[in-house]
Enzyme design. Structure first.
Site, PDB file in Angstrom:
ATOM      1  CB  CYS A   1      18.099 -18.826  -4.310  1.00  0.00           C
ATOM      2  SG  CYS A   1      19.793 -19.987  -4.493  1.00  0.00           S
TER       3      CYS A   1
ATOM      4  CB  CYS B   1      15.808 -21.435  -9.790  1.00  0.00           C
ATOM      5  SG  CYS B   1      14.926 -22.183  -7.961  1.00  0.00           S
TER       6      CYS B   1
ATOM      7  CB  CYS C   1      18.292 -24.394  -1.710  1.00  0.00           C
ATOM      8  SG  CYS C   1      16.297 -25.200  -3.210  1.00  0.00           S
TER       9      CYS C   1
ATOM     10  CD  GLN D   1       1.002 -34.069  -7.922  1.00  0.00           C
ATOM     11  OE1 GLN D   1       1.601 -33.163  -8.159  1.00  0.00           O
ATOM     12  NE2 GLN D   1       0.648 -35.264  -8.483  1.00  0.00           N
TER      13      GLN D   1
ATOM     14  CG  ASP E   1      -1.421 -37.167 -12.473  1.00  0.00           C
ATOM     15  OD1 ASP E   1      -0.937 -36.534 -13.008  1.00  0.00           O
ATOM     16  OD2 ASP E   1      -0.583 -36.567 -11.087  1.00  0.00           O
TER      17      ASP E   1
ATOM     18  CB  CYS F   1       3.734 -33.466 -14.760  1.00  0.00           C
ATOM     19  SG  CYS F   1       4.700 -35.254 -15.909  1.00  0.00           S
TER      20      CYS F   1
END
Length: 398
Positions: A50, A59, A134, A237, A330, A356
């Site tokens: 990108c 990112c 993106c 998710q 979770d 996570c």
């Protein structure tokens, strides 16, 4: 005078690290550095996918090849476990989600004198990167960036706005926050925008909570064959591929368990996946998510039993937990310290923990290990491709 050094690993935030602990932004294992400057690149650099990479905060690792990305995700998870002194029975293959797979994203917008900007924020700054492309979000979401920027330019407030985009069964669901609509014309323009671009739903929070402006049919998300109502802003998710792998791990590890509790269940991503041959309690604090799961449970033929309960303030107690064959949880990034303490004191012998946040997971897993559990299986998951956000599935048994 500085001395030439080699980068040996990546730190948690994506910087390369030398043997003596020097962090060098943009470096990768195998690079040679002199102070903070890269003097020779190693073999793991690739061309970023990108044009915004290096500025956009979405990112951090687009310059890294697949082997480096896999190692980074694996090391984050394994190092978190080892940092708590945990012995790992088996580390399963690392999973990386592919490009253009993210089905939800929160963008930031701002009306300007020239029009509007819309995108992610710069790394470590509040400035918004005006997205021209993106490489991580799904094409259906990318296609709406330019039209949404135009809508903000014409009807947006002077202050910054947030735009939550998610891909539902009926199409793209957009929720705008901090976005007062000035007059009837602006309200009609919002409806026209939603209609013209085929949105599944448009929700706008003008400061008093989200109000649905457009929803031609009830928005749903299919979870393991069950269409479940999808409240605006629902947690999903991030990618369907990672969700499928997490579900596959849970099903395999819970084989033979007939009575299961899914804690922090959300809409029921795992609860509905586990219903075949089992009875599943789905406990969730968020009322909208709980009611959505409850509506979906009608189609699950009585196999899923939703429970509205705040597991932080009122975790399932040992006497309640001991009735189950196994637990799946979770939790949010903070982990589940109070609930884990009750699990540790119960007679449970099997826990599937999806996380996570490797750090809070490792803390919680250590509590279970102290109570006699063993970390049997661990899978690192890079659901947020090219970012430093890492997830995992794990199985603990005693």
């Amino acid at each position: 005078m500085s001395e030439m050094q080699q980068i040996i690993r990546l730190a948690a935030k994506g910087d390369g690290v030398t043997t003596d602990g020097l962090h060098v932004r943009g470096s990768l294992p195998g690079d040679l550095v002199d102070g903070k400057a890269i003097t020779a690149r190693g073999p793991h650099h690739v061309a970023p996918a990108c044009r915004h990479f290096g500025t956009c905060g979405g990112c951090q690792l687009q310059h890294a090849d697949e082997a480096t990305l896999e190692s980074f995700v694996r090391d984050r998870v394994v190092n978190a476990a080892q940092g708590q002194g945990l012995d790992i029975g088996e580390v399963l293959p690392t999973h990386l989600s592919p490009p253009a797979a993210r089905r939800r994203a929160t963008l930031h917008g701002l009306r300007t004198q020239q029009g509007a900007v819309l995108g992610f924020r710069e790394g470590g700054a509040h400035r918004i990167v005006d997205l021209a492309e993106c490489a991580v979000i799904a094409p259906e979401l990318t296609a709406l960036v330019e039209p949404l920027r135009g809508f903000i330019a014409t009807h947006g407030p002077k202050n910054a706005v947030d735009a939550q985009l998610a891909l539902a069964n009926q199409g793209v669901d957009i929720g705008l926050s901090n976005f007062p609509l000035e007059g009837l014309a602006a309200t009609e323009a919002a409806i026209d925008f939603a209609k013209d671009h085929g949105l599944a739903r448009l929700t706008i929070d003008q400061g008093y909570g989200g109000e649905t402006q457009w929803e031609p049919e009830p928005v749903t998300m299919t979870l393991s064959g069950v269409p479940v109502p999808m409240p605006s802003g629902s947690f999903l998710q991030a990618t369907a591929d990672a969700e499928a792998l997490m579900i596959a791990d849970a099903r395999a590890w819970l084989d033979g368990s007939r009575l299961v509790a899914d804690l922090f269940s959300g809409l029921g991503t795992f609860a509905f996946a586990l219903r075949d041959g089992r009875k599943v309690l789905a406990a969730e604090a968020d009322q909208a998510a709980h009611l959505a799961c409850k509506a979906g449970s009608v189609r699950a033929e009585g196999a899923v039993h939703p429970l509205h309960r705040d597991l932080f303030r009122n975790p399932l107690q040992t006497s309640e937990l001991s009735r189950f064959d196994a637990i799946l949880l979770d939790p949010p990034r903070a982990g589940a310290k109070a609930q884990i303490a009750e699990i540790a004191a119960s007679t449970l012998s099997k826990v599937v923990y999806v996380s996570c946040n490797p750090s809070s997971w490792a803390r919680d897993a250590a509590t279970l290990v102290e109570a006699g559990f063993k970390l049997a299986k661990l899978r690192p998951i890079g659901q947020f491709r090219w970012s430093t956000h890492v997830e995992l599935t794990s199985l603990l048994v005693r």
